[in-house]
Design a protein around this motif. Sequence first.
Motif, PDB file in Angstrom:
ATOM      1  N   TYR A 273      34.597  32.309   4.070  1.00 58.21           N
ATOM      2  CA  TYR A 273      35.415  31.955   5.229  1.00 58.21           C
ATOM      3  C   TYR A 273      35.051  32.875   6.388  1.00 58.21           C
ATOM      4  O   TYR A 273      34.507  33.966   6.192  1.00 58.21           O
ATOM      5  N   VAL A 329      38.142  26.341  -2.674  1.00 59.30           N
ATOM      6  CA  VAL A 329      38.057  24.872  -2.653  1.00 59.30           C
ATOM      7  C   VAL A 329      38.036  24.346  -1.227  1.00 59.30           C
ATOM      8  O   VAL A 329      37.178  23.543  -0.845  1.00 59.30           O
ATOM      9  N   SER A 330      38.986  24.773  -0.418  1.00 63.22           N
ATOM     10  CA  SER A 330      39.052  24.350   0.978  1.00 63.22           C
ATOM     11  C   SER A 330      40.028  25.253   1.711  1.00 63.22           C
ATOM     12  O   SER A 330      40.822  25.983   1.097  1.00 63.22           O
TER      13      SER A 330
END
Length: 435
Positions: A273, A329-330
Amino acid sequence: MSGARALTRHDAKVLGLSALGGALEFYDFIIFVFFASVIGPLFFPPDMPEWLVLIQTFGIFAAGYLVRPLGGIVMAHFGDRVGRKRMFALSVFLMSVATLGMACLPTYDHIGLAAPVLLILLRMLQGAAIGGEVPGAWTFVSEHVPAHRVGMACGFLCSGLSLGILLGSLIAAGINWVFTEQQVSDYAWRIPFFLGGIFGLISVYLRRFLSETPVFTAMQQDPRLQDKLPLKTVLRDHRHGVVISVLLTWVLSAGVVVTTLMTSTFLEKIYHYTALQALLGTSFGTLFMLVATVIGGMLVDRVGSGRFFLVGGLVFAATTFSFYSFAGVSLPVMFALYALMGLGVGLVGGVPYVMVRAFPAPVRFSGLSFSYNVAYAVLGGLTPVVVTTLVAVNPLAPGWYLLFIGALSCGLGLYLMHHSERVEGEIGLDTAPRR
């Protein structure tokens, strides 16, 4: 136990100012870790591998923990002898000076190896200051509020510390939003440290409005209740309380250090991220932890420490392991799991409920400070280095570590269900030794 009176306006003032002061001081202490990936290359030689820079930067973070026992024990000694309030203000002042010093510190390019040395020294001064803050705050409020509200009051203080983490993550996110990566590296990383120093001075001023605890005032009026060497008494008569407090501090340190202070870096390095996304995720999860610590304190008042830590340990283990298993995952999944983990980490709000009862009033500050700071120095201080090193072997290392901490909490819960009378006494002037 003392009478079940309701919280008064004065109690609310004590809680509010203590929690706000703790938030500002804890912000000063933890803002370092949110800029670890920026500070590392600025204060170490440029030819070092990135992984070694990260480990050494977290090592400097750990240095603040390793000096905590000395500062905490010294301040606790005088807190038990001359007053809780004076040490409460001194810890904030020392923190402010150290944080402002970091804001002005030259980098490796300007003064070479002196840069990391000075950084370590200032970090150690911060550690000495924070060593007296948390045990002092727990002692201070537990001796002000009704005994049946101690869990809620100390949980509220833990929430204040969480607010300090939240302020740190939000300001770090704001810096990364407003400034480019190069600007952050050049100068903008200093802004949060300047703000922290100012916040600290505000906190010093705010604590002028707090009064000494009724328990310590009563101790001053009866010389028989004043212990000349509080730590000696703790180590001689209250070793059982020390052991339980050390283990509870291990639970608390893992909940704070790994799930909030280190996770923004893990989200960048392991789950890829951006710095902004990671910091916003940390802010979001910390917001839930802020609320959960108050709820945890209220629950431990109601159900007792044994059942609280048994059930809370299971929730802690499930929510933390799920986060590190599926955070990649997201972005929406990461935020949702961080919220659940924040609720699970609310378990730490019940820790001081047991610890403030583990020692009688004349040695309470010293007993708390010794147990808390030694445990945090060894366990909290080494955790960042150990977990960061293990991540190179297994990216799920933070999850496995916290799964073990959840099991430890369950074990402590089972023990307290059957032996709480050996640990939890009264908040007031209980001078009988607990063996």
